[in-house]
Design an enzyme around this catalytic site. Structure first.
Site, PDB file in Angstrom:
ATOM      1  N   GLU A   1      -1.734   4.999   3.511  1.00  0.00           N
ATOM      2  CA  GLU A   1      -1.685   3.682   2.990  1.00  0.00           C
ATOM      3  C   GLU A   1      -3.257   2.940   2.802  1.00  0.00           C
ATOM      4  OE1 GLU A   1       0.077   4.801   5.560  1.00  0.00           O
ATOM      5  OE2 GLU A   1       2.176   4.394   4.822  1.00  0.00           O
TER       6      GLU A   1
ATOM      7  N   ASP B   1       0.946  -1.019   0.080  1.00  0.00           N
ATOM      8  CA  ASP B   1       0.085  -0.092   0.048  1.00  0.00           C
ATOM      9  C   ASP B   1       0.809   1.288   0.052  1.00  0.00           C
ATOM     10  OD1 ASP B   1       1.027   0.007   2.525  1.00  0.00           O
ATOM     11  OD2 ASP B   1      -0.787  -0.831   3.309  1.00  0.00           O
TER      12      ASP B   1
ATOM     13  N   HIS C   1      13.897   4.416  12.243  1.00  0.00           N
ATOM     14  CA  HIS C   1      13.708   4.699  10.779  1.00  0.00           C
ATOM     15  C   HIS C   1      14.206   5.866  10.175  1.00  0.00           C
ATOM     16  CE1 HIS C   1      10.899   5.236   7.010  1.00  0.00           C
ATOM     17  NE2 HIS C   1      10.324   4.006   7.374  1.00  0.00           N
TER      18      HIS C   1
ATOM     19  N   HIS D   1       6.963   4.401  12.712  1.00  0.00           N
ATOM     20  CA  HIS D   1       7.212   5.372  11.696  1.00  0.00           C
ATOM     21  C   HIS D   1       5.881   5.747  10.829  1.00  0.00           C
ATOM     22  CE1 HIS D   1       5.773   2.661   8.227  1.00  0.00           C
ATOM     23  NE2 HIS D   1       6.266   1.859   9.012  1.00  0.00           N
TER      24      HIS D   1
ATOM     25  N   ARG E   1       3.032   7.808   9.642  1.00  0.00           N
ATOM     26  CA  ARG E   1       2.747   9.328   9.384  1.00  0.00           C
ATOM     27  C   ARG E   1       1.711   9.965  10.345  1.00  0.00           C
ATOM     28  NH1 ARG E   1       5.261   8.669   4.414  1.00  0.00           N
ATOM     29  NH2 ARG E   1       5.780  10.609   3.510  1.00  0.00           N
TER      30      ARG E   1
ATOM     31  N   GLU F   1      -0.838  -8.977  -1.384  1.00  0.00           N
ATOM     32  CA  GLU F   1      -1.126  -8.372  -0.004  1.00  0.00           C
ATOM     33  C   GLU F   1      -2.510  -7.375  -0.340  1.00  0.00           C
ATOM     34  OE1 GLU F   1       1.805  -7.597   3.104  1.00  0.00           O
ATOM     35  OE2 GLU F   1       0.735  -5.594   2.978  1.00  0.00           O
TER      36      GLU F   1
END
Ligand code: UD1
Ligand code: UDP
Length: 368
Positions: A130, A94, A243, A211, A213, A116
């Site tokens: 995502e 994604d 990250h 990580h 957002r 996926e």
């Protein structure tokens, strides 16, 4: 029929590696295209799995925005497609790379296979962006390779035709088995030797990643403050491979740097991370891939997110959604250390490590 595999970030590379192996072992016609949405973190994976891309656009820019990245991927993928002339493009997950490369292929009338597929939170803000990427991808994909039966149900509810959906398990288990096999056969490198020296034997390891957002608005800070508090205990050691997203690094280093029980380290290569997961008493993470890997390794995960699309692992008991306030994290962490869970006999929901071969068999049928 020619297949083009396209990916750009660390987790996509890990999950595509077994598919590349399977295409090779089945002597099928394929090429590998990386956008380079990630650089160092992608290269770590390419090196471990010995993947040599046929096309590498090296697109990553420091602090890239979603729109500039998307524009670059769309324009440059068009050129790669013109040259490679695939009949099918395979994308994974994604990310911006997955959706935009699929869009470029769709616009050119090239078939799209989505590995996926079918994961959903039904909340476009979490994970952001995502959830939108994968919903949009489902509108344009021709083949939907879903890890679990509930992912299939999600797609059926959206009107995806049943004959286009294939339950395969998640290729991350295939990748994990490859890494585990290598580790069990004595694989070692400087990084792993260093990590082995770093761990203190009589302290419990808490392994952390983060990580997302949607946590940048305050969630990641609160999680870090919770960890800072927990690290006052002398029986724990925290390892946090940070990250490379600068926003993540600013927040994490500001709160957790220079604590004797906390080691903030650079992202580690895949076998090293798998080794760390194996040593951990608990994993604290907002990562998608880690939520899938931990059940195979029978490790508990405290998921520092408000929503998860991997509800199978929560239902099975491997993962607990602790949100990002920090409070639930501390409570559950204490519980795990006092009463370590026993997952013996509980099945990992993401398959037995043959997802890539299942995907290839389906592609072969389209070929026939
Ligand atoms: C991306 C994906 C996310 C995935 C995550 C896996 C999108 C929108 N986000 O998020 O879905 O879960 O990767 O890790 O597709 N950077 C480096 N070196 C690297 C990688 C990143 O320096 O190897 C820095 C760069 O400054 C870059 C920034 O991180 O601009 C952000 O990278 P980006 O891929 O846009 O977002 P991620 O947060 O990594
Ligand atoms: N991982 C790794 N090195 C690290 C941290 C994670 O190789 O230092 C692996 C981890 O095992 C998993 C994947 O990276 O397979 C998860 O990547 P990430 O959390 O960046 O992305 P997500 O899965 O959330 O999209």
């Amino acid at each position: 029929m020619k297949t083009l595999l396209c990916f750009g970030t660390r987790p996509e590379a890990i999950k595509m590696a077994p598919v590349i192996s399977a295409l090779k072992n089945n002597h099928l016609d394929y090429e590998v295209y990386v956008t380079g949405q990630h650089r160092e973190m992608l290269d770590q994976v390419l090196e471990f799995f010995e993947i040599k891309p046929d096309y590498d656009l090296n697109l990553m820019q420091k602090e890239q925005s979603l729109n500039s990245l998307s524009a670059l991927i769309l324009e440059k993928t068009n050129v790669v497609l013109q040259e490679a002339k695939p009949d099918l493009i395979l994308v994974q997950g994604d990310t911006t790379t997955a959706f935009i490369a699929a869009l470029a292929a769709f616009n050119r009338g090239i078939k799209v296979g989505h590995i996926e597929a079918g994961l959903r939170t039904q909340n476009l803000q979490s994970p952001f962006p995502e959830e939108a990427n994968r919903q949009l991808l489902s509108r344009i994909a021709d083949f939907h390779f879903v890890p679990t039966p509930s992912n299939k149900v999600n797609l059926l509810k959206e009107g995806v035709s049943v004959d286009k959906i294939f339950i395969t398990g998640n290729t991350v288990i295939d990748a994990l088995k490859m890494a585990e096999k290598k580790l069990n056969s004595g694989f070692e490198n400087d990084e792993l030797i260093k990590l082995k020296k770093l761990l203190i034997k009589n302290k419990k390891l808490l392994l952390v990643t983060g990580h997302r957002r949607e946590s940048f608005g305050g969630g990641l800070d609160k999680v870090c403050k919770g960890l800072q508090k927990f690290a006052e205990r002398n029986d724990v050691q925290i390892i946090f491979p940070v990250h490379l997203n600068p926003e993540v690094r600013r927040k994490v280093f500001k709160i957790l740097d220079n604590h004797p029980n906390i080691h903030l380290i650079e992202p580690v290569s895949y076998p090293s991370f798998v080794w760390l997961m194996m040593q951990a008493s608990a994993i604290i993470s907002d990562s998608g891939g880690v939520q899938e890997e931990a059940p195979f390794l029978k490790k508990p995960v405290l998921v520092t997110r408000e929503f998860t699309e991997r509800e199978e692992t929560v239902i099975a008991g491997f993962s607990t959604l602790v949100g990002t306030s920090g409070e639930m994290l501390l409570k559950k962490l204490k519980g795990i250390l006092e009463n370590p869970p026993n997952f013996t006999g509980i099945q990992n929901p993401y398959g037995d490590g043959v997802a890539a071969q299942k995907i290839i068999e389906i592609i072969k049928c389209q070929n026939a």
